[in-house]
Write a protein that holds these residues in place. Structure first.
Motif, PDB file in Angstrom:
ATOM      1  N   UNK A 135     -12.720  -0.342  -4.492  1.00  0.00           N
ATOM      2  CA  UNK A 135     -11.741   0.695  -4.163  1.00  0.00           C
ATOM      3  C   UNK A 135     -10.446   0.044  -3.698  1.00  0.00           C
TER       4      UNK A 135
ATOM      5  N   UNK B 187      -7.314   1.480  -1.977  1.00  0.00           N
ATOM      6  CA  UNK B 187      -6.677   2.694  -1.464  1.00  0.00           C
ATOM      7  C   UNK B 187      -5.165   2.643  -1.625  1.00  0.00           C
TER       8      UNK B 187
ATOM      9  N   UNK C 259      -2.962   2.978   0.541  1.00  0.00           N
ATOM     10  CA  UNK C 259      -2.284   2.236   1.600  1.00  0.00           C
ATOM     11  C   UNK C 259      -2.663   0.762   1.627  1.00  0.00           C
TER      12      UNK C 259
ATOM     13  N   UNK D 164      -5.409  -1.559   2.194  1.00  0.00           N
ATOM     14  CA  UNK D 164      -5.811  -2.190   3.446  1.00  0.00           C
ATOM     15  C   UNK D 164      -6.216  -3.651   3.320  1.00  0.00           C
ATOM     16  N   UNK D 165      -5.606  -4.490   4.144  1.00  0.00           N
ATOM     17  CA  UNK D 165      -6.044  -5.869   4.320  1.00  0.00           C
ATOM     18  C   UNK D 165      -5.762  -6.223   5.775  1.00  0.00           C
ATOM     19  N   UNK D 166      -6.504  -7.201   6.321  1.00  0.00           N
ATOM     20  CA  UNK D 166      -6.193  -7.668   7.675  1.00  0.00           C
ATOM     21  C   UNK D 166      -4.942  -8.540   7.593  1.00  0.00           C
ATOM     22  N   UNK D 167      -3.848  -8.132   8.228  1.00  0.00           N
ATOM     23  CA  UNK D 167      -2.607  -8.887   8.059  1.00  0.00           C
ATOM     24  C   UNK D 167      -2.700 -10.319   8.570  1.00  0.00           C
TER      25      UNK D 167
END
Lengths: 444, 315
Positions: free
Chosen positions: B77, B79, B81, B83-86
């Protein structure tokens, strides 16, 4: 003086955390890993395998542990904890070091058994006595004035000090002077009575018998200080770990990675892994602090840990675990209701109130050595028990069943809180926009 | 041959219906485009596949059975937005996601390295995500959805914000994945790109499917369309008088005509000859954007407005 220490420490800890949150201490340092190949190689994998935890919860916890331990917040926080512990141990040891090594000048003859008895007097006061041979009374007086010796024994008949020693003087020098005066007088008298040196030595070595009481006595300063150091470390660590949990949950929500994660792992397991991972990082830090404290206390011959029974250490560590377990869920659930790190500020203060209350009440009791009724009540409430109960233990004011009862209440409270937190987390972690109203979370 | 089925998905937010008995299916081996105006329910539907939307009713099925957690772990998936840990290192992040999706440590490390290499960001494995350029972040995000070689890949607006090179990369990657026998569904508003990338499309509006099928079918279906240019004729007055002929566009004398009975291409050609020398005459497909506008135009605009604002607030 001692009563302002908890206030200063609490303010410093809160200011530190607030500054970190607003980013005034700078963003986490960006460090480029030069060797990309190293990273991709399965070198990182052993950390993941080390934990024998089931499946995805273990994965989440292992990631959390690894990221925390590597992060700047962990390094700075560990440094601060070690500073607090070291300061609490080393500073009193430095201030109190004068009494530990006394120098006694000896002019004229003094028999070997009496010399040994004088040295033994030093041990009785928790320090050492060095005997300094003086060529005569004049030389001894000169050394006394110059402060090179603390007192002088002249011909085994007189004791001379630089300043007068009154009967009510409780300084280390005064106590030693009285003891040496008594020892030398008795020793010389025994020799005059015609005893053999061996008989004289036996009698000179005689010491008052230890006295114990059926009722527990009021603990001494040493024990009070020790329980306060434990409390300080507990407060600092709990505040820190709670903030980690809060910002960790917000990080996942604000970066939206939580959507990717929740596509692969149920929310309860993600939350459990997160709480567990941060907890492991926390106890790594706590273990380091205890190890450093014990090592340092040995190195500087500090008496700060003399009152530290294994029971007190166990009680403090137990309540660190119980306290973290209780608060982690609360902070994680709170974090899931907001979108951005800036909103964490508005949560940290109200959530921190029970922690601060418990800390203040418990530290008052620890410093006064007097467990008030309030502390005894707070020792059974899960939010404040992590502070109140270890203090009661170190003051000898809690029996094992009271400890167990409080721990059981705390565990039950943690289970209830974890359930509520799981429900709040599930309901709000995927919702963005305005802060989720509390009432709506409960009605879903 | 695997198959994702959405069967009667319904999701209401208060008085607003985001998904209204939404049903369609996605087959493996082809790229499927998921289209609809803003607020049509695309994101809600895609999240429902991953259990991220609490459904009021309806079922998501994989190969005919309700999706289990183990099967969902084999889905990927991306999304909207992203998502990843910056602050996490790129390589570690991909490995972690790979492991969460069931890969062994060695397989996750190999897959992470492989995807970074394939997407041209191999040198950045040891960098933090936040230190990458936007384009490279998007490549890493795409890799994060693909790292476990998912049986079903769902991407929410994967093309938005990409430069032409990035669009080519994503397009090629999705096509390769689909042609390797996997299901691929992605949403987009860039209809011309969707027309190029997808074999089939699903168009939804107000939480319901309004049109679906292969791109070939949808663009050739319906009334015949012609492009005719007659020398010296800029206005196309000759065509406007023909029965059953509608001029949909006039591009400097090149008329785009839509035919209804009794008109047919032969009668239009004869009329054009009488109007002057014919310079251009072609039977044209509909563009996907035309299919889209036609399909979506039928819905009541008032209701759509409400849906849009409400799903925004409720997300």
């Amino acid at each position: 003086m001692s009563s302002i220490i908890p206030i200063v420490v609490a303010i410093a800890a809160l200011a530190f955390i607030a500054l970190r949150k607003t980013g005034r201490l700078g963003p986490p340092g960006y460090r480029r890993e030069r060797d990309a190949a190293l990273m991709i190689s399965p070198a990182a994998a052993p950390t993941l395998r080390l934990l024998p935890l089931p499946g995805d919860v273990g994965l989440v916890a292992a990631r959390e542990l690894r990221v925390r331990v590597r992060g700047r917040a962990f390094r700075v926080g560990t440094l601060l904890v070690l500073l607090i512990v070291s300061g609490a141990i080393v500073i009193p040891a430095l201030i109190g070091s004068k009494a530990t090594a006394a120098r006694v000048g000896v002019a004229g003859p003094l028999s070997a058994p009496v010399r040994a008895a004088v040295v033994a007097d030093g041990h009785a006061f928790g320090g050492t006595v060095d005997l300094v041979a003086e060529p005569g009374e004049q030389a001894a007086a000169a050394d006394l004035r110059a402060g090179r010796i603390d007192l002088a024994v002249i011909d085994g008949r007189r004791i001379v000090t630089n300043k007068p020693v009154s009967a009510s003087d409780t300084s280390a020098t005064a106590q030693l002077t009285r003891a040496v005066a008594s020892t030398v007088g008795t020793g010389e008298a025994l020799q005059a009575a015609g005893l053999t040196p061996a008989q004289a030595a036996v009698i000179a070595g005689a010491r008052a018998l230890p006295v114990s009481s059926l009722q527990p006595g009021r603990p001494g300063t040493t024990q009070r200080n020790t329980s306060y150091v434990g409390l300080l470390v507990l407060f600092f660590m709990l505040t820190q770990y709670n903030a980690w949990t809060l910002t960790g949950v917000i990080e996942e929500k604000s970066s939206r990675i939580v959507e990717v994660l929740l596509a692969a792992i149920p929310p309860a397991r993600l939350l459990a892994g997160k709480v567990l991972g941060i907890g492991l990082a926390a106890f790594l830090q706590a273990g380091l602090a205890v190890a450093v404290a014990v090592t340092e206390a040995r190195a500087v011959h500090s008496d700060a840990l003399n009152g530290l029974t294994p029971l007190t250490v166990a009680a403090t560590l137990t309540w660190l675990v119980l306290g973290y377990a209780f608060y982690a869920w609360v902070y994680a659930a709170a974090g899931s209701t907001v979108d951005r790190q800036e909103q964490a500020q508005s949560l940290l203060i109200p959530l921190g109130l029970p922690v601060i209350l418990g800390y203040f009440v418990a530290s008052t009791a620890a410093l006064s050595g007097n467990p008030s009724v309030l502390v005894q009540v707070l020792a059974y409430l899960p939010p404040t028990a992590p502070f109140a109960m270890p203090v009661l233990v170190s003051l000898g004011a809690a029996s094992w069943w009271q400890f167990a009862l409080s721990a059981a209440i705390s565990v039950a409270g943690t289970v209830a809180v974890a359930r509520a937190a799981g429900a709040v987390y599930r309901a709000s972690i995927l919702r963005t926009g305005p802060r989720v109203p509390f009432r709506e979370l409960l009605t879903r | 041959m695997s198959r994702l089925e959405l069967d009667g998905l319904t999701r209401r937010y208060g008085p607003v219906t985001a998904l209204d008995h939404l049903s369609f299916s996605v087959s493996s081996g082809q790229v499927t485009g998921f289209l609809g105006p803003n607020g049509a329910g695309k994101t809600t539907a895609m999240r429902a596949v991953f259990g991220l939307t609490a459904l009021d009713s309806g079922t998501v099925r994989w190969n005919g059975r309700p999706v289990t957690l183990a099967e969902r772990r084999r889905f990927g998936y991306l999304p909207e937005d992203r998502g990843l840990y910056p602050g996490m290192l790129v390589g570690e992040q991909l490995e972690y996601l790979g492991r969460l999706h069931g890969l062994s440590p060695a397989a996750a490390a190999a897959a992470a390295a492989g995807w970074l290499d394939r997407l041209g960001v191999a040198g950045r494995a040891g960098d933090k995500v936040e230190s990458l350029s936007l384009g490279n972040q998007q490549r890493v995000q795409l890799a994060s959805a693909l790292v476990h070689n998912p049986d079903l890949l769902i991407l929410d607006e994967p093309l938005s914000g990409l430069d032409p090179a990035g669009i080519d990369t994503v397009g090629e990657t999705l096509a390769a994945h689909a042609h390797a026998g996997k299901c691929v569904l992605f949403s987009s508003h860039q209809l011309d790109l969707v027309e190029d990338l997808c074999e089939s499309v699903v168009i939804i509006d107000q939480g319901q499917v309004v049109t679906s099928g292969t791109v070939d079918d949808l663009t050739t279906r319906g009334r015949p369309r012609l492009v005719v240019r007659v020398a010296g004729d800029r206005d196309g007055a000759w065509a406007r008088s023909l029965a059953g002929v509608t001029v949909s566009e006039n591009d400097g004398g090149a008329l785009r005509l839509v035919l209804d009975p009794p008109a047919d291409p032969q009668s239009v050609l004869r009329a054009a000859f009488t109007a002057g020398p014919v310079e251009e005459f072609a039977v044209r497909r509909r563009r996907l954007s035309e299919v889209f506008r036609e399909a979506v135009a039928h819905g009541g605009s008032g209701r759509r407005q409400a849906t849009r604002s409400e799903t925004g607030a409720a997300r």
